[in-house]
Write a protein that holds these residues in place. Structure first.
Motif, mmCIF file in Angstrom:
data_model
loop_
_atom_site.group_PDB
_atom_site.id
_atom_site.type_symbol
_atom_site.label_atom_id
_atom_site.label_comp_id
_atom_site.label_asym_id
_atom_site.label_seq_id
_atom_site.Cartn_x
_atom_site.Cartn_y
_atom_site.Cartn_z
ATOM 1 N N ILE A 18 5.537 3.588 1.645
ATOM 2 C CA ILE A 18 4.879 2.614 2.535
ATOM 3 C C ILE A 18 4.237 3.324 3.732
ATOM 4 O O ILE A 18 3.138 2.954 4.165
ATOM 5 N N HIS A 231 4.437 -5.020 -1.375
ATOM 6 C CA HIS A 231 5.270 -4.090 -2.125
ATOM 7 C C HIS A 231 6.353 -4.878 -2.842
ATOM 8 O O HIS A 231 7.187 -5.503 -2.198
ATOM 9 N N GLN A 259 1.949 -3.774 -5.179
ATOM 10 C CA GLN A 259 2.416 -2.555 -5.837
ATOM 11 C C GLN A 259 3.886 -2.715 -6.214
ATOM 12 O O GLN A 259 4.732 -2.914 -5.341
#
Ligand code: ATP
Ligand code: MG
Length: 566
Positions: A18, A231, A259
């Motif tokens: 990240i 995420h 993702q």
């Protein structure tokens, strides 16, 4: 909320990932995560790892974390589980604020995206039954075969899918499948099912509105994208599903592509972290319920006396990696022991009582003695405990004869009663079977609460309670639920995981004596019973009016040697 110093702890691979996204300006620097349980059971300690990770990442990056119920399989899901999951996440002191979602909130959108896939020639209705689908799928060594229905026209697919929705077909008669690649080396890409038919189940959120339900692999990426997740953190078994996650989002008109990042599941020795197996323990009555204090569920750990801080600390210590591992129970026990050592008030409780009569103490006299609530923390104050002629001590704290290593009460010798006087054992009274029923002692009036360094050579200090004032209680001692470190591997040895259940995981002591002030404490209140361990008042009030206390954890590692006794 994390107690660790973020600047000194190495950053784990998800944090690094990240960091890189933020440095690259991805998602305008935003971080949005979600915790997506299926409400088909109670949360366990493994879920805590995922909760701490998802909410922790959001907190660390000034983002947000949603709670989303992944409720696409109504036959196994229940409102009871929804409520329990909410309670457990709150108990861990994480806050989804107003971001509580259900995958079922998106059923209409999921349906519309399926229509979009059909229109694009990327999904088709297949009439093969489950067995045929399996046969056509091929194996890891061999490619699959195309379904004979794969090349249906868009019009026919639209019509058949509409009929699936309106209930024209029976369960299993048709499915909607993605048209991807029956020769893909990844089995998940061999035209996976997107929708199945389920009649006669009442969904806990949508009732009987739908008789087709979307599959997890189709629902999850779209739910993530609808919520603007950046995420999507999940466990390693979904690694092989990531190409499908990406395929779904690449082939519909949705402007967001989270993702997916996988991390390893938590496994904890001597227990199991699988909802399916935990359900079996509950349904087959191997335990008293989801909140049985022996269960690795958050409800069980809470009832056992674990604090939310200790669970978060545990999740922090085990870290986040990509390699599968199995954590020792001692790691979890140490977390709660360290937390309770700091915060739990001290009390005296005699678990295996034998009566002591102090012959030279006046019959009617009662003294209120001052006792500190914590040996190191003056701010926790003191309490008053009554002292009288008859007290209970633990049977293990008395021997008629013993060598010098035994620093407790021995016939003819002295010991100090914690927070009170030095007594000397003068005589014992036994019943016909030879069991000691009373120890006759004398006491020394000059020794009240004096430091053993007052010149007297009294090495031992034992705990006690005044017989006339003691509260009778039931105390439950717990051991590991399984007597095998990895019961989940049972199948490899041709056994059931239930074959490894520890039959002695619960020991009930029904006649214990506690300090008077433990009569009216609330369920959930935690104490250190001096020299015995950490205990917590149970929610159970069925022990004939007696309060019930659970042992949360012993004072030292259970499997280490407790104390040398001579
Ligand atoms: P179980 O195997 O116990 O049934 P699950 O994965 O089916 O668990 P979910 O309700 O789907 O249960 O899990 C919600 C989230 O918690 C998922 O993201 C899942 O990956 C994560 N999770 C479940 N078990 C563990 C575990 N042992 N360690 C870490 N994360 C876990
Ligand atoms: Mg799951």
């Amino acid at each position: 909320m994390s107690d660790t110093n973020e600047t000194t702890k190495p950053r784990h691979f998800i944090q690094q990932y990240i960091d890189a996204d933020i440095a690259a300006g991805k998602n305008e620097g935003k971080v949005v995560t979600r915790f997506p349980p299926e409400p088909n059971g109670y949360l366990h300690i493994g879920h805590a790892k995922s909760i701490c990770l998802n909410f922790g990442i959001a907190e660390e990056f000034n983002g947000s974390c949603n709670l989303r119920f992944d409720d696409t399989n109504p036959s196994k899901e229940k409102e009871e589980f929804v409520a329990a999951i909410e309670q457990d996440v709150q108990w861990l002191e994480f806050d989804w604020q107003d971001r509580l979602y259900y995958a079922s909130d998106y059923f209409e959108q999921l349906h519309d995206f399926a229509v979009e896939l059909i229109n694009a020639g990327k999904a088709y209705v297949c009439d093969l039954n489950a067995e045929q689908v399996r046969a056509y799928r091929g194996t890891l060594q061999e490619p699959g075969k195309n379904s004979p229905h794969r090349d249906r026209s868009v019009e026919e697919n639209l019509e058949l899918f509409a009929k699936m929705r309106s209930g024209d077909f029976a369960d299993g008669e048709r499915v909607l499948r993605a048209k991807i690649d029956m020769a893909s080396p990844n089995m998940n890409m061999r035209d996976p099912t997107l929708y199945r038919i389920r009649h006669g189940v009442i969904h806990h959120q949508t009732g009987e509105e739908w008789c087709i339900y979307p599959m997890y692999d189709y629902t999850h990426p779209i739910s993530d994208a609808i919520e603007g997740i950046t995420h999507s953190l999940c466990t390693l078994e979904f690694e092989d599903h990531r190409p499908l996650y990406d395929w779904v989002l690449d082939n519909i008109s949705i402007g967001c592509h989270p993702q997916q990042i996988e991390f390893s599941r938590l496994n904890l020795q001597y227990t199991i972290v699988s909802k399916r197996k935990l359900t079996q323990l509950v349904e087959d009555n191997h335990v008293s319920g989801w909140d049985d204090p022996r269960m690795p569920t958050l409800a069980g750990l809470r009832r056992r006396g674990f604090t939310p801080a200790s669970i978060r600390d545990f999740c922090d210590r085990i870290g986040v990696t990509k390699s599968d591992n199995s954590i020792e129970m001692g790691v979890l026990e140490n977390c709660i022991r360290e937390d309770l050592n700091e915060i739990a008030p001290r009390r005296m409780a005699v678990l295996n009582p034998v009566k002591v009569v102090i012959e030279n103490y006046p019959e009617d006299k009662v003294e209120q003695l001052d006792a500190p609530n914590h040996p190191q923390k003056e701010e926790l104050g003191t309490r008053q405990i009554p002292f009288s002629r008859e007290v209970f001590i633990d049977r293990d704290d008395f021997r008629e004869e013993a060598n010098k290593k035994y620093k407790r009460l021995v016939l003819g010798k002295e010991v100090r009663l914690r927070n009170a006087y030095v007594i000397k054992a003068e005589d014992v009274i036994k019943d016909d079977s030879g069991e000691i029923i009373e120890i006759r002692c004398s006491y020394d009036t000059e020794t009240l609460n004096k430091n053993p360094a007052d010149g007297r050579k009294v090495k031992g200090v034992i705990h006690w309670v005044s017989a006339a004032h003691a509260v009778e209680a039931e105390v439950r001692l717990y051991d590991r639920l399984f007597n095998q470190p990895n019961p989940e591997s049972a199948a490899k040895e041709g056994k059931e995981f239930t074959d490894y259940i520890n039959e002695n995981s619960l020991e009930t002591l029904s006649k214990c004596y506690l300090e008077t002030n433990l009569q009216d404490v609330d369920a959930g209140e935690r104490f250190q019973f001096e020299r015995e361990g950490y205990f917590c008042r149970d929610t159970d009030n069925s022990a004939n009016g007696k309060p019930v206390f659970n042992r949360t954890v012993t004072l030292r590692d259970t499997w280490a040697k407790i104390e040398a006794a001579g």
